[in-house]
Design a protein around this motif. Structure first.
Motif, PDB file in Angstrom:
ATOM      1  N   PHE A   1       0.847  -1.186   0.000  1.00  0.00           N
ATOM      2  CA  PHE A   1       0.000   0.000   0.000  1.00  0.00           C
ATOM      3  C   PHE A   1       0.889   1.246   0.000  1.00  0.00           C
ATOM      4  O   PHE A   1       1.851   1.336   0.768  1.00  0.00           O
ATOM      5  CB  PHE A   1      -0.909   0.017   1.229  1.00  0.00           C
ATOM      6  N   LEU A   2       0.542   2.195  -0.870  1.00  0.00           N
ATOM      7  CA  LEU A   2       1.357   3.400  -1.015  1.00  0.00           C
ATOM      8  C   LEU A   2       0.466   4.636  -0.999  1.00  0.00           C
ATOM      9  O   LEU A   2      -0.548   4.696  -1.694  1.00  0.00           O
ATOM     10  CB  LEU A   2       2.142   3.352  -2.333  1.00  0.00           C
ATOM     11  N   VAL A   3       0.849   5.623  -0.189  1.00  0.00           N
ATOM     12  CA  VAL A   3       0.198   6.925  -0.198  1.00  0.00           C
ATOM     13  C   VAL A   3       1.236   7.951  -0.653  1.00  0.00           C
ATOM     14  O   VAL A   3       2.331   8.040  -0.082  1.00  0.00           O
ATOM     15  CB  VAL A   3      -0.335   7.313   1.203  1.00  0.00           C
ATOM     16  N   THR A   4       0.907   8.707  -1.690  1.00  0.00           N
ATOM     17  CA  THR A   4       1.832   9.686  -2.237  1.00  0.00           C
ATOM     18  C   THR A   4       1.057  10.936  -2.608  1.00  0.00           C
ATOM     19  O   THR A   4      -0.085  11.118  -2.186  1.00  0.00           O
ATOM     20  CB  THR A   4       2.594   9.096  -3.448  1.00  0.00           C
ATOM     21  N   CYS A   5       1.670  11.842  -3.362  1.00  0.00           N
ATOM     22  CA  CYS A   5       0.937  13.011  -3.849  1.00  0.00           C
ATOM     23  C   CYS A   5       1.389  13.322  -5.268  1.00  0.00           C
ATOM     24  O   CYS A   5       2.382  12.771  -5.756  1.00  0.00           O
ATOM     25  CB  CYS A   5       1.106  14.204  -2.920  1.00  0.00           C
TER      26      CYS A   5
ATOM     27  N   ASP B   1       3.781  -6.613  -6.273  1.00  0.00           N
ATOM     28  CA  ASP B   1       2.743  -5.698  -6.729  1.00  0.00           C
ATOM     29  C   ASP B   1       2.230  -4.821  -5.594  1.00  0.00           C
ATOM     30  O   ASP B   1       2.108  -5.260  -4.444  1.00  0.00           O
ATOM     31  CB  ASP B   1       1.563  -6.488  -7.306  1.00  0.00           C
ATOM     32  N   LEU B   2       1.934  -3.572  -5.948  1.00  0.00           N
ATOM     33  CA  LEU B   2       1.207  -2.697  -5.039  1.00  0.00           C
ATOM     34  C   LEU B   2      -0.283  -2.941  -5.233  1.00  0.00           C
ATOM     35  O   LEU B   2      -0.768  -2.958  -6.361  1.00  0.00           O
ATOM     36  CB  LEU B   2       1.523  -1.233  -5.327  1.00  0.00           C
ATOM     37  N   GLU B   3      -0.992  -3.124  -4.142  1.00  0.00           N
ATOM     38  CA  GLU B   3      -2.428  -3.362  -4.250  1.00  0.00           C
ATOM     39  C   GLU B   3      -3.206  -2.067  -4.424  1.00  0.00           C
ATOM     40  O   GLU B   3      -4.149  -2.003  -5.209  1.00  0.00           O
ATOM     41  CB  GLU B   3      -2.923  -4.115  -3.002  1.00  0.00           C
ATOM     42  N   GLU B   4      -2.820  -1.026  -3.671  1.00  0.00           N
ATOM     43  CA  GLU B   4      -3.558   0.238  -3.711  1.00  0.00           C
ATOM     44  C   GLU B   4      -2.583   1.407  -3.632  1.00  0.00           C
ATOM     45  O   GLU B   4      -1.560   1.336  -2.957  1.00  0.00           O
ATOM     46  CB  GLU B   4      -4.543   0.339  -2.536  1.00  0.00           C
ATOM     47  N   MET B   5      -2.941   2.504  -4.347  1.00  0.00           N
ATOM     48  CA  MET B   5      -2.188   3.756  -4.247  1.00  0.00           C
ATOM     49  C   MET B   5      -3.165   4.900  -4.023  1.00  0.00           C
ATOM     50  O   MET B   5      -4.178   5.006  -4.716  1.00  0.00           O
ATOM     51  CB  MET B   5      -1.362   4.022  -5.511  1.00  0.00           C
TER      52      MET B   5
ATOM     53  N   ALA C   1      -5.831   1.614 -12.372  1.00  0.00           N
ATOM     54  CA  ALA C   1      -6.526   0.668 -11.500  1.00  0.00           C
ATOM     55  C   ALA C   1      -5.869   0.646 -10.132  1.00  0.00           C
ATOM     56  O   ALA C   1      -4.647   0.636 -10.023  1.00  0.00           O
ATOM     57  CB  ALA C   1      -6.486  -0.726 -12.125  1.00  0.00           C
ATOM     58  N   GLY C   2      -6.710   0.661  -9.090  1.00  0.00           N
ATOM     59  CA  GLY C   2      -6.189   0.619  -7.734  1.00  0.00           C
ATOM     60  C   GLY C   2      -5.628   1.941  -7.243  1.00  0.00           C
ATOM     61  O   GLY C   2      -4.976   1.980  -6.200  1.00  0.00           O
ATOM     62  N   GLN C   3      -5.860   3.034  -7.987  1.00  0.00           N
ATOM     63  CA  GLN C   3      -5.376   4.346  -7.588  1.00  0.00           C
ATOM     64  C   GLN C   3      -6.557   5.261  -7.288  1.00  0.00           C
ATOM     65  O   GLN C   3      -7.548   5.286  -8.025  1.00  0.00           O
ATOM     66  CB  GLN C   3      -4.492   4.961  -8.678  1.00  0.00           C
ATOM     67  N   HIS C   4      -6.439   6.025  -6.194  1.00  0.00           N
ATOM     68  CA  HIS C   4      -7.545   6.865  -5.737  1.00  0.00           C
ATOM     69  C   HIS C   4      -6.978   8.187  -5.245  1.00  0.00           C
ATOM     70  O   HIS C   4      -5.845   8.251  -4.758  1.00  0.00           O
ATOM     71  CB  HIS C   4      -8.288   6.199  -4.572  1.00  0.00           C
ATOM     72  N   THR C   5      -7.786   9.248  -5.338  1.00  0.00           N
ATOM     73  CA  THR C   5      -7.346  10.503  -4.747  1.00  0.00           C
ATOM     74  C   THR C   5      -7.672  10.505  -3.257  1.00  0.00           C
ATOM     75  O   THR C   5      -8.662   9.916  -2.814  1.00  0.00           O
ATOM     76  CB  THR C   5      -8.013  11.729  -5.409  1.00  0.00           C
ATOM     77  N   TYR C   6      -6.837  11.191  -2.509  1.00  0.00           N
ATOM     78  CA  TYR C   6      -7.013  11.297  -1.059  1.00  0.00           C
ATOM     79  C   TYR C   6      -8.359  11.930  -0.730  1.00  0.00           C
ATOM     80  O   TYR C   6      -9.113  11.436   0.115  1.00  0.00           O
ATOM     81  CB  TYR C   6      -5.856  12.121  -0.495  1.00  0.00           C
TER      82      TYR C   6
END
Length: 638
Positions: A175-179, A205-209, A223-228
Motif C-alpha cells: 500500500f502506497l500513499v503519495t501526492c 505488486d502494489l495493491e492500492e495507491m 486501476a487501484g489508484q484513488h485521490t485522497y
C-alpha cells in the motif's frame, strides 16, 4: 566569551523548567529500570503494563503486558480532556498558503482517512508506505495508520524511484500513499511519476495507491489508484476505534539514508518508542501543551517522526510545519515563522545554523524572536563557534541550548543536558540522559582516559530501542570488533568524555582520513577550520594519490568574506596549532555550498569522488545536486 566557557541556564528558564533538580540522575541510577515508569506516565494505557522491564537480558520487553494506541495518545485524549480547540498543527506552504488543524480537526480527518485505509483493504500489521512531502496529510496518514495498527514506512520525498522501490520491497509493503507533486525552490517536483516508476520496479505488486492532489495536477489514475480527497469525502464523519496494540507491537519502519551503503531497515515499537519521545520532548525540549514549537527536520527522517509528530503531539503541544526550504522565498523565512507564530521552542540542525551565519546576521536581528524560550540542535555535532552564534543571535543570550545526540536506531534523544539542571559546554552534547548508559572505550572495551578519543557505546537497553536490539541482535558488523563486556550497542560514532562526564561526539568512526599511516577524524579537522574567522562550514576528504597530498578541505565562507591565499594560510596555521602539522590541508577549495542530503548531512563521498577524479553517480539524494558539478569545475580548473 571563551569557547570553552561553561554557561549556566538563565534563572528565568530554570524557574519554569519541567526538571530543575539534579537528583533525577541519582533517582534513575538507584531505581533502574523502574525509573523509566516516568516515561510511561506521559502516556495513557488501555491495559496497564505489568513490569517496566521484566528481564535485563535479551529479549527486552519494555512495559510488558501493557496495551495502548499511539494515535489515541497523540489525538483522542487531548480532545477528551477538553482541548479540542487547541491548535495541533500550523502549516505554511511553499507559496504562503496556511492551514491550521485543531486537535478536533485532526481527530476528524485522521478518523476519516483511517476508515478509508480500511476500506481499501489495509488490515492490522499491514505496512503502508508514505512517500510525501511536508504537507499536513503526511502526519495525518501516519496517525491514521497508527490508529488501525498498520505500521507506516515513510520514505523521504526527495529520494528517487529506485530508492522508493528498494524501501517498498524491504518493508514488504503493498500500500502506497503519495501526492501528485510539490514545490521546491520555486520549481514543481512531480512525485506521482516517480511513484509510478517505483511501482513498476518493485519486486512485488502494489495493491492500492492513494494520491494527494497537492499541486492540483494529478495525472490519470489507473486501476487501484484513488485521490485522497475522494476517499476522505467518502468516509466523512467516520469514527474508527483505535486498535489496542501491545507495547512491543511495531509502530513504524524507517530506513537510514544509505549515504555510505545500503539503507538499513529499523523498526520501532509502540510503547517504548512513544514513551521515550514523549518523555524527552517534555524533559529536554521542555514542551508543555501551551507551547508552540518549530522543528526544521523533515518528517521523512527520524527527527521528524520523533520530534515533529509523535513527541509534540503526544504532549498536546502546537507543532509548526512548513513546506520547502528555510531560505525560500527569502532567507528570513524561519525568522518570519518564529515571529508570526510566537514560537517558544526551536529545534534545528547545525548545518542550518551555519547557513544562517553565512547568509546575514541582520535578518534574525530584524525580527522579534523574544518568544523563544529554548533552542536545540540535532543531526550532527555543533562546533563551538556556531553554538555561540546560535546562542547570541537567535537566543539573545537568554535561551538554553540543548545539543542532542541520538540516532535513527535509538529512536529518541540519548545524550544531552537537561536544560533546567546543567551548565552548557559549547561543542559538547553533555552527559547521558538519566537512565541511559554510555561509555567511551578503546578497541579492547576499556574506558579511554579523559579527553581522549574512543568509541561511543551504549551499555544499557532503553525504551526507544529498535526491535532488532530488543531481541538481542547486535547492530552491524562493527559491534563484533569491540571487546566490550556485557550487552552493548556500538553506535558507530567516535567520542571523548571530560572530567564532568560530558560527552563530545566526534562524528562517525568511518569518517576518518588516513595520512601517512595516521588516522585522523574529519570532525576534529573540520572544527579547527571552522574556528577561523570568516569560515562557516568545512568538509575534509583524503586524496588517494599520496604524491598529490593527503587532505583536501572544502570550505564555505560568511557573506562578504573573500576566499584568498591569505585565508588559506590562516586556515592551515590554525589547523597546525590546534591539531598538528600532520592534519594541515594540502589544498583548500572555497565553495558556496557543500553537497548535502535533504536532512542536512554532508555527503563526503561526492567530495572524495571529485577530489580523486572519479565518477560520482546518482545525486538524487542531495538537496543541492547542482553543487557537485560546480565543484567538479572548480577543482578541474583550479
Amino acid at each position: 566569551m571563551a569557547e570553552d566557557e561553561e554557561i549556566e541556564p538563565p534563572s528565568s528558564f530554570v524557574e519554569q523548567a519541567t526538571v530543575t533538580d539534579d537528583s533525577v540522575y541519582d533517582e534513575f541510577e538507584e531505581n533502574w529500570p523502574d525509573c523509566w515508569a516516568r516515561a510511561a506516565a506521559t502516556l495513557d494505557w488501555f491495559d496497564p503494563y505489568e513490569s517496566v522491564l521484566p528481564d535485563d537480558e535479551p529479549p527486552f520487553e519494555w512495559f510488558a503486558g501493557g496495551t495502548l494506541n499511539a494515535c489515541y495518545n497523540c489525538v483522542d485524549r487531548h480532545v477528551e480532556a477538553g482541548a479540542k480547540n487547541r491548535v495541533a498543527i500550523k502549516w505554511e506552504s511553499h507559496v504562503g498558503e496556511t492551514r491550521t488543524y485543531t486537535y478536533q480537526d485532526l481527530y476528524r480527518e485522521v478518523n476519516e482517512f483511517a476508515a478509508a485505509l480500511r476500506a481499501q483493504g489495509v488490515e492490522e500489521d499491514d505496512v503502508v508506505t508514505l512517500y510525501m512531502p511536508m504537507i499536513p496529510e503526511l502526519p495525518i496518514a501516519m496517525l491514521a495508520c497508527a490508529r488501525i495498527g498498520a505500521p507506516h514506512n515513510v520514505v523521504f520525498a526527495g529520494l528517487s524511484a529506485d530508492a522508493l522501490a528498494t524501501r517498498l520491497e524491504s518493508a514488504d509493503s503493498a500500500f502506497l500513499v503519495t501526492c501528485d507533486g510539490y514545490y521546491r525552490r520555486g520549481s514543481a517536483i512531480f512525485l506521482k511519476s516517480k511513484a509510478d516508476d517505483a511501482r513498476l520496479k518493485a519486486a512485488h505488486d502494489l495493491e492500492e495507491m492513494v494520491v494527494v492532489e497537492h499541486l492540483g495536477e494529478t495525472e490519470h489514475l489507473g486501476a487501484g489508484q484513488h485521490t485522497y480527497d475522494e476517499l476522505v469525502d467518502a468516509h466523512a464523519g467516520a469514527a474508527v476505534d483505535p486498535v489496542e496494540r501491545d507495547a512491543d507491537d511495531v509502530l513504524f519502519l524507517i530506513h537510514t539514508s544509505g549515504t555510505t551503503g545500503e539503507p538499513k531497515r529499523v523498526e520501532h515499537v509502540t510503547g517504548g518508542y512513544l514513551a521515550h519521545v514523549a518523555w524527552t520532548s517534555q524533559t529536554v525540549l521542555d514542551l508543555t501543551p501551551e507551547d508552540t514549537y518549530l522543528c526544521t527536520a523533515n518528517i521523512g527522517w527520524i527527527s521528524g517522526h520523533s520530534y515533529v509528530v509523535y513527541g509534540p503531539l503526544a504532549l498536546g503541544a502546537t507543532a509548526v510545519m512548513y513546506e520547502g526550504t528555510p531560505n525560500y522565498p527569502e532567507r528570513d523565512r524561519i525568522w518570519d515563522l518564529i515571529e508570526e507564530n510566537a514560537v517558544d521552542v526551536f529545534y534545528t540542525a547545525p548545518t542550518a545554523i551555519r547557513s544562517f551565519m553565512k547568509w546575514d546576521t541582520s535578518l534574525p536581528a530584524s525580527r522579534d524572536l523574544s518568544s523563544l524560550r529554548l533552542l536545540g540542535t540535532v543531526g550532527e555535532p555543533i562546533d563551538p563557534r556556531a553554538w555561540h552564534w546560535y546562542y547570541e543571535h537567535i537566543g539573545n543570550g537568554n535561551c538554553p541550548i540543548v545539543d542532542t545526540w541520538w540516532q535513527t536506531e535509538t529512536g529518541g534523544m540519548m545524550i544531552t543536558t537537561l536544560p533546567g539542571v546543567e551548565k552548557m559546554k559549547p561543542g559538547s552534547a553533555g552527559p547521558p540522559l538519566p537512565g541511559v548508559g554510555a561509555r567511551v572505550v578503546d578497541g579492547r572495551g576499556e574506558e579511554v582516559p579523559v579527553d581522549e578519543a574512543g568509541y561511543l557505546v551504549l551499555t544499557r537497553p532503553w525504551p526507544g530501542m529498535p526491535l532488532a536490539l530488543r531481541h538481542g541482535h547486535r547492530w552491524g558488523e562493527e559491534a563484533a570488533k569491540l571487546d566490550v563486556d556485557g550487552w552493548h550497542y556500538f553506535t558507530g560514532d567516535g567520542a571523548k568524555v571530560d572530567d564532568d562526564g560530558y560527552i563530545t561526539v566526534l562524528g562517525r568512526v568511518d569518517d576518518v582520513i588516513n595520512v601517512s599511516g595516521h588516522r585522523l577524524g574529519t570532525m576534529e579537522i573540520e572544527s579547527a577550520i571552522v574556528g577561523v574567522e570568516g569560515v562557516v562550514e568545512a568538509a575534509v576528504v583524503s586524496v588517494d594519490d599520496a604524491e598529490a597530498g593527503g587532505i583536501h578541505a572544502y570550505v564555505t565562507l560568511e557573506t562578504g568574506v573573500s576566499g584568498d591565499d591569505d585565508l588559506r594560510e590562516r586556515i592551515a596555521a590554525h589547523v597546525r596549532e590546534r591539531i598538528g602539522p600532520i592534519a594541515t590541508p594540502d589544498a583548500v577549495v572555497f565553495t558556496p555550498d557543500l553537497p548535502k542530503t535533504r536532512s542536512g548531512k554532508i555527503m563526503r563521498r561526492f567530495l572524495e569522488n571529485i577530489t580523486n577524479g572519479e565518477e560520482f553517480g546518482d545525486t538524487s539524494a542531495l538537496q543541492n545536486p547542482e553543487i557537485v558539478g560546480e565543484l567538479e569545475s572548480i577543482v578541474r580548473d583550479g
